[in-house]
Design a protein around this motif. Structure first.
Motif, PDB file in Angstrom:
ATOM      1  N   LYS A 142      -4.646   8.483  11.775  1.00 55.73           N
ATOM      2  CA  LYS A 142      -5.187   9.815  12.011  1.00 55.73           C
ATOM      3  C   LYS A 142      -6.597   9.864  11.444  1.00 55.73           C
ATOM      4  CE  LYS A 142      -3.858  14.592  11.936  1.00 55.73           C
ATOM      5  NZ  LYS A 142      -2.806  15.555  11.648  1.00 55.73           N
ATOM      6  N   VAL A 143      -7.523  10.476  12.186  1.00 57.09           N
ATOM      7  CA  VAL A 143      -8.906  10.615  11.738  1.00 57.09           C
ATOM      8  C   VAL A 143      -9.382  12.032  12.022  1.00 57.09           C
ATOM      9  CG1 VAL A 143      -9.498   8.172  12.054  1.00 57.09           C
ATOM     10  CG2 VAL A 143      -9.842   9.763  13.926  1.00 57.09           C
ATOM     11  N   GLU A 144     -10.455  12.411  11.365  1.00 58.38           N
ATOM     12  CA  GLU A 144     -11.082  13.700  11.656  1.00 58.38           C
ATOM     13  C   GLU A 144     -11.548  13.675  13.117  1.00 58.38           C
ATOM     14  OE1 GLU A 144     -11.563  16.451   9.961  1.00 58.38           O
ATOM     15  OE2 GLU A 144     -10.953  15.805   7.964  1.00 58.38           O
ATOM     16  N   PRO A 145     -11.265  14.730  13.878  1.00 62.88           N
ATOM     17  CA  PRO A 145     -11.693  14.749  15.279  1.00 62.88           C
ATOM     18  C   PRO A 145     -13.191  14.486  15.460  1.00 62.88           C
ATOM     19  CG  PRO A 145     -10.164  16.534  14.878  1.00 62.88           C
ATOM     20  CD  PRO A 145     -10.474  15.910  13.531  1.00 62.88           C
ATOM     21  N   SER A 146     -14.002  14.907  14.505  1.00 61.72           N
ATOM     22  CA  SER A 146     -15.453  14.705  14.614  1.00 61.72           C
ATOM     23  C   SER A 146     -15.854  13.232  14.513  1.00 61.72           C
ATOM     24  CB  SER A 146     -16.174  15.508  13.527  1.00 61.72           C
ATOM     25  OG  SER A 146     -15.773  15.073  12.239  1.00 61.72           O
TER      26      SER A 146
ATOM     27  N   PHE B 185       0.818  -1.202   0.000  1.00 67.20           N
ATOM     28  CA  PHE B 185       0.000   0.000   0.000  1.00 67.20           C
ATOM     29  C   PHE B 185       0.853   1.254   0.000  1.00 67.20           C
ATOM     30  CE2 PHE B 185      -3.930   2.101   0.364  1.00 67.20           C
ATOM     31  CZ  PHE B 185      -3.714   3.221   1.142  1.00 67.20           C
ATOM     32  N   THR B 186       1.963   1.226   0.670  1.00 63.01           N
ATOM     33  CA  THR B 186       2.816   2.412   0.732  1.00 63.01           C
ATOM     34  C   THR B 186       3.281   2.834  -0.650  1.00 63.01           C
ATOM     35  OG1 THR B 186       3.570   1.700   2.873  1.00 63.01           O
ATOM     36  CG2 THR B 186       4.845   3.396   1.816  1.00 63.01           C
ATOM     37  N   LYS B 187       3.677   1.866  -1.477  1.00 63.62           N
ATOM     38  CA  LYS B 187       4.168   2.213  -2.805  1.00 63.62           C
ATOM     39  C   LYS B 187       3.100   2.935  -3.612  1.00 63.62           C
ATOM     40  CE  LYS B 187       7.782  -1.180  -3.259  1.00 63.62           C
ATOM     41  NZ  LYS B 187       8.312  -2.290  -4.019  1.00 63.62           N
TER      42      LYS B 187
ATOM     43  N   TYR C 112      -7.825  -0.276   4.302  1.00 64.03           N
ATOM     44  CA  TYR C 112      -7.245   0.594   3.277  1.00 64.03           C
ATOM     45  C   TYR C 112      -7.972   1.930   3.215  1.00 64.03           C
ATOM     46  CZ  TYR C 112      -4.407  -3.250   1.469  1.00 64.03           C
ATOM     47  OH  TYR C 112      -3.501  -4.269   1.329  1.00 64.03           O
ATOM     48  N   GLY C 113      -9.282   1.906   3.392  1.00 57.41           N
ATOM     49  CA  GLY C 113     -10.049   3.150   3.409  1.00 57.41           C
ATOM     50  C   GLY C 113      -9.625   4.062   4.556  1.00 57.41           C
TER      51      GLY C 113
ATOM     52  N   TRP D 127      -6.099  10.857  16.702  1.00 53.53           N
ATOM     53  CA  TRP D 127      -5.579   9.527  16.372  1.00 53.53           C
ATOM     54  C   TRP D 127      -6.354   8.446  17.102  1.00 53.53           C
ATOM     55  CZ3 TRP D 127      -1.478   8.519  13.028  1.00 53.53           C
ATOM     56  CH2 TRP D 127      -0.807   9.645  12.555  1.00 53.53           C
ATOM     57  N   LEU D 128      -6.456   7.270  16.469  1.00 60.44           N
ATOM     58  CA  LEU D 128      -7.058   6.075  17.062  1.00 60.44           C
ATOM     59  C   LEU D 128      -6.110   4.900  16.897  1.00 60.44           C
ATOM     60  CD1 LEU D 128     -10.671   6.203  15.585  1.00 60.44           C
ATOM     61  CD2 LEU D 128     -10.018   6.676  17.938  1.00 60.44           C
ATOM     62  N   THR D 129      -6.235   3.943  17.787  1.00 61.83           N
ATOM     63  CA  THR D 129      -5.550   2.663  17.630  1.00 61.83           C
ATOM     64  C   THR D 129      -6.572   1.632  17.193  1.00 61.83           C
ATOM     65  OG1 THR D 129      -3.864   3.165  19.300  1.00 61.83           O
ATOM     66  CG2 THR D 129      -4.283   0.837  18.849  1.00 61.83           C
ATOM     67  N   ILE D 130      -6.211   0.858  16.181  1.00 62.53           N
ATOM     68  CA  ILE D 130      -7.058  -0.226  15.689  1.00 62.53           C
ATOM     69  C   ILE D 130      -6.323  -1.537  15.922  1.00 62.53           C
ATOM     70  CG2 ILE D 130      -8.193  -1.250  13.687  1.00 62.53           C
ATOM     71  CD1 ILE D 130      -8.129   1.538  12.403  1.00 62.53           C
ATOM     72  N   VAL D 131      -6.978  -2.484  16.577  1.00 62.76           N
ATOM     73  CA  VAL D 131      -6.395  -3.806  16.777  1.00 62.76           C
ATOM     74  C   VAL D 131      -6.609  -4.605  15.497  1.00 62.76           C
ATOM     75  CG1 VAL D 131      -6.545  -5.954  18.094  1.00 62.76           C
ATOM     76  CG2 VAL D 131      -6.700  -3.747  19.264  1.00 62.76           C
ATOM     77  N   LEU D 132      -5.530  -5.178  14.988  1.00 59.01           N
ATOM     78  CA  LEU D 132      -5.570  -5.924  13.729  1.00 59.01           C
ATOM     79  C   LEU D 132      -5.763  -7.409  14.020  1.00 59.01           C
ATOM     80  CD1 LEU D 132      -2.627  -4.041  12.014  1.00 59.01           C
ATOM     81  CD2 LEU D 132      -5.095  -3.614  11.774  1.00 59.01           C
ATOM     82  N   ASP D 133      -6.996  -7.757  14.341  1.00 62.43           N
ATOM     83  CA  ASP D 133      -7.307  -9.130  14.737  1.00 62.43           C
ATOM     84  C   ASP D 133      -8.288  -9.812  13.793  1.00 62.43           C
ATOM     85  OD1 ASP D 133      -9.562  -7.708  15.347  1.00 62.43           O
ATOM     86  OD2 ASP D 133      -9.655  -8.310  17.453  1.00 62.43           O
ATOM     87  N   GLY D 134      -8.440  -9.281  12.592  1.00 59.87           N
ATOM     88  CA  GLY D 134      -9.318  -9.898  11.612  1.00 59.87           C
ATOM     89  C   GLY D 134     -10.741  -9.375  11.610  1.00 59.87           C
ATOM     90  N   LYS D 135     -11.075  -8.423  12.472  1.00 64.23           N
ATOM     91  CA  LYS D 135     -12.435  -7.883  12.509  1.00 64.23           C
ATOM     92  C   LYS D 135     -12.737  -6.994  11.302  1.00 64.23           C
ATOM     93  CE  LYS D 135     -13.374  -7.835  17.439  1.00 64.23           C
ATOM     94  NZ  LYS D 135     -12.281  -7.742  18.379  1.00 64.23           N
ATOM     95  N   PHE D 136     -11.681  -6.461  10.675  1.00 63.18           N
ATOM     96  CA  PHE D 136     -11.852  -5.529   9.570  1.00 63.18           C
ATOM     97  C   PHE D 136     -11.359  -6.149   8.273  1.00 63.18           C
ATOM     98  CE2 PHE D 136     -11.076  -3.163  13.469  1.00 63.18           C
ATOM     99  CZ  PHE D 136     -12.228  -2.408  13.548  1.00 63.18           C
ATOM    100  N   THR D 137     -12.062  -5.867   7.184  1.00 58.99           N
ATOM    101  CA  THR D 137     -11.611  -6.339   5.876  1.00 58.99           C
ATOM    102  C   THR D 137     -10.441  -5.472   5.410  1.00 58.99           C
ATOM    103  OG1 THR D 137     -13.034  -4.848   4.604  1.00 58.99           O
ATOM    104  CG2 THR D 137     -13.984  -6.986   5.277  1.00 58.99           C
ATOM    105  N   ALA D 138      -9.713  -5.991   4.445  1.00 61.53           N
ATOM    106  CA  ALA D 138      -8.616  -5.209   3.875  1.00 61.53           C
ATOM    107  C   ALA D 138      -9.153  -3.900   3.303  1.00 61.53           C
ATOM    108  CB  ALA D 138      -7.889  -6.015   2.802  1.00 61.53           C
ATOM    109  N   GLY D 139     -10.300  -3.946   2.658  1.00 60.72           N
ATOM    110  CA  GLY D 139     -10.889  -2.736   2.088  1.00 60.72           C
ATOM    111  C   GLY D 139     -11.204  -1.686   3.136  1.00 60.72           C
ATOM    112  N   GLU D 140     -11.746  -2.115   4.278  1.00 60.56           N
ATOM    113  CA  GLU D 140     -12.036  -1.171   5.370  1.00 60.56           C
ATOM    114  C   GLU D 140     -10.748  -0.539   5.888  1.00 60.56           C
ATOM    115  OE1 GLU D 140     -16.004  -3.073   7.429  1.00 60.56           O
ATOM    116  OE2 GLU D 140     -14.085  -4.072   7.784  1.00 60.56           O
TER     117      GLU D 140
END
Length: 105
Positions: A53-57, A1-3, A94-95, A79-92
């Motif tokens: 990083k997310v919009e404060p709202s 994704f970085t590239k 990446y968004g 800022w938020l922390t998201i735990v990468l435990d499979g709850k989110f799809t790759a698309g979510e």
């Protein structure tokens, strides 16, 4: 994704930071952390996580969802922390990363 974002990546023993190629402002920080540091009710097992990083709202609404936590060692207003435990799809994910990237430009 970085590239695809033409970005830079900084890796340390404990974290990986992603930054736009024309800036030193990071838009994603990936790391492993003891789950109890995010949620005192959890055990000390290590989990993979990322700060974005997310919009404060949007912070309050996202914190109501499972897997989102106040940012670990970051400004909790932006800022938020998201735990990468499979709850989110790759698309979510990446968004969210793409939105974070846009906010650091």
């Amino acid at each position: 994704f970085t590239k695809s974002q033409n970005g830079k990546r900084t890796t340390d023993h404990e974290f990986t930071a992603y930054k736009p190629s024309d800036s030193d402002m990071m838009y994603v920080l990936m790391f492993s952390i003891g789950m109890h540091k995010l949620d005192k009710a959890c055990d000390e097992s290590q989990v993979d996580a990322m700060n974005i990083k997310v919009e404060p709202s949007k912070v309050g609404d996202l914190l109501q969802l499972p897997g989102f936590y106040p940012a670990y060692h970051m400004n909790k207003k932006h800022w938020l922390t998201i735990v990468l435990d499979g709850k989110f799809t790759a698309g979510e994910l990446y968004g969210l990363i793409d939105e974070s990237h846009g906010l650091t430009r």
